[in-house]
Design an enzyme around this catalytic site. Sequence first.
Site, PDB file in Angstrom:
ATOM      1  N   ASP A   1       0.824  -1.090  -0.115  1.00 59.83           N
ATOM      2  CA  ASP A   1       0.011  -0.158   0.052  1.00 59.83           C
ATOM      3  C   ASP A   1       0.694   1.182  -0.045  1.00 59.83           C
ATOM      4  O   ASP A   1       1.529   1.514   0.913  1.00 59.83           O
ATOM      5  CB  ASP A   1      -1.072   0.031   1.262  1.00 59.83           C
ATOM      6  CG  ASP A   1      -1.934   0.934   1.204  1.00 59.83           C
ATOM      7  OD1 ASP A   1      -1.753   2.223   0.522  1.00 59.83           O
ATOM      8  OD2 ASP A   1      -2.770   1.122   2.263  1.00 59.83           O
TER       9      ASP A   1
ATOM     10  N   SER B   1       0.882  12.945 -15.184  1.00 58.91           N
ATOM     11  CA  SER B   1      -0.168  13.111 -16.300  1.00 58.91           C
ATOM     12  C   SER B   1       0.287  14.510 -16.796  1.00 58.91           C
ATOM     13  O   SER B   1       0.596  15.420 -16.332  1.00 58.91           O
ATOM     14  CB  SER B   1      -1.452  13.264 -15.340  1.00 58.91           C
ATOM     15  OG  SER B   1      -2.499  13.740 -16.097  1.00 58.91           O
TER      16      SER B   1
ATOM     17  N   TYR C   1      -6.607  16.675  -8.744  1.00 59.51           N
ATOM     18  CA  TYR C   1      -5.605  15.729  -9.582  1.00 59.51           C
ATOM     19  C   TYR C   1      -4.626  16.483 -10.080  1.00 59.51           C
ATOM     20  O   TYR C   1      -3.528  16.051  -9.998  1.00 59.51           O
ATOM     21  CB  TYR C   1      -6.561  15.114 -10.589  1.00 59.51           C
ATOM     22  CG  TYR C   1      -5.967  14.087 -11.302  1.00 59.51           C
ATOM     23  CD1 TYR C   1      -5.496  12.780 -10.873  1.00 59.51           C
ATOM     24  CD2 TYR C   1      -5.714  13.977 -12.633  1.00 59.51           C
ATOM     25  CE1 TYR C   1      -4.866  11.741 -11.368  1.00 59.51           C
ATOM     26  CE2 TYR C   1      -4.744  13.210 -13.193  1.00 59.51           C
ATOM     27  CZ  TYR C   1      -4.489  11.974 -12.563  1.00 59.51           C
ATOM     28  OH  TYR C   1      -3.815  10.993 -13.355  1.00 59.51           O
TER      29      TYR C   1
ATOM     30  N   LYS D   1      -0.416  15.725  -9.261  1.00 57.92           N
ATOM     31  CA  LYS D   1       0.493  15.238 -10.380  1.00 57.92           C
ATOM     32  C   LYS D   1       1.517  16.413 -10.667  1.00 57.92           C
ATOM     33  O   LYS D   1       2.600  16.085 -10.800  1.00 57.92           O
ATOM     34  CB  LYS D   1      -0.138  14.810 -11.543  1.00 57.92           C
ATOM     35  CG  LYS D   1      -1.159  13.555 -11.366  1.00 57.92           C
ATOM     36  CD  LYS D   1      -0.212  12.376 -10.961  1.00 57.92           C
ATOM     37  CE  LYS D   1      -1.098  10.969 -11.484  1.00 57.92           C
ATOM     38  NZ  LYS D   1      -0.265   9.890 -11.096  1.00 57.92           N
TER      39      LYS D   1
END
Length: 269
Positions: free
Chosen positions: A52, A131, A144, A148
Amino acid sequence: MEQKVVLITGGSSGIGRSIGGYLKTKGFIVYGTTRNLANNSNFKDFNLLELDVRDPESVKRAVAELLAKEGKIDVLVNNAGIGITGPIEETPHEEILKAFDTNFNGPLHLSKAVLPTMRSQGSGLIINITSIAGYMGLPYRGIYSASKGALELVTEALRMETKAFGIHFTNLAPGDFATNIAAGRYHSPVFETSPYKEPYGNTLKMMDEHVESGKDPLLVARMVFKIINTKNPKVHYKVGEFMQKFSLFLKKIVPDKVYEKLLMNHYKL
């Protein structure tokens, strides 16, 4: 030539699975990770470790297990990540922290865990999968983008800090690819009474369509293979649709307000 050992987080599905499967066909010793091995008992593509990325102790155990089996680690691909969408005002802060815990803290935990071994080897490569969204603050995907984007920047710093040890860091930023990220992401509900109901609802639909029609993640796998075989990798790589990559070029050359207007027109805001 001695086989290189590669560790890929989030390797049981999506882009990570494509990377691992492709590298195995090229002769690499591949280990992927998954949070729950029991749920992947039928997985045969390559080796899987339970890990994890949000838990530093879990990370240490998995890396120790890999080193006990192989004695080295040549390449780390920090691929595990989660999506998150929603108006920032309406996104629960605990979900924001969870996103950063996976997308930003996770790669840091892994990098810290493998750096002592790579330093003692005098070599190593760490590829952070970021990304194209990390290069711009996208509406309803701002958290998000931020997680990134933060990873892109910290990779630049790590690259300079570790260069003297023979270790290379690089970023690989994909655009939209056909994966299951939409199913696994957190998205704030489209509330009937929300002032963002219509624009957010339309944007959410558009994002899902982009993922569904995305390119084959094998393209990302091929780029990872290319980076591994590059003597001195660049700081940043991008892979995706022409227009997605072209949007980054536009961001460099047009005024901020013009670029903002282009984005708003694209999302019909």
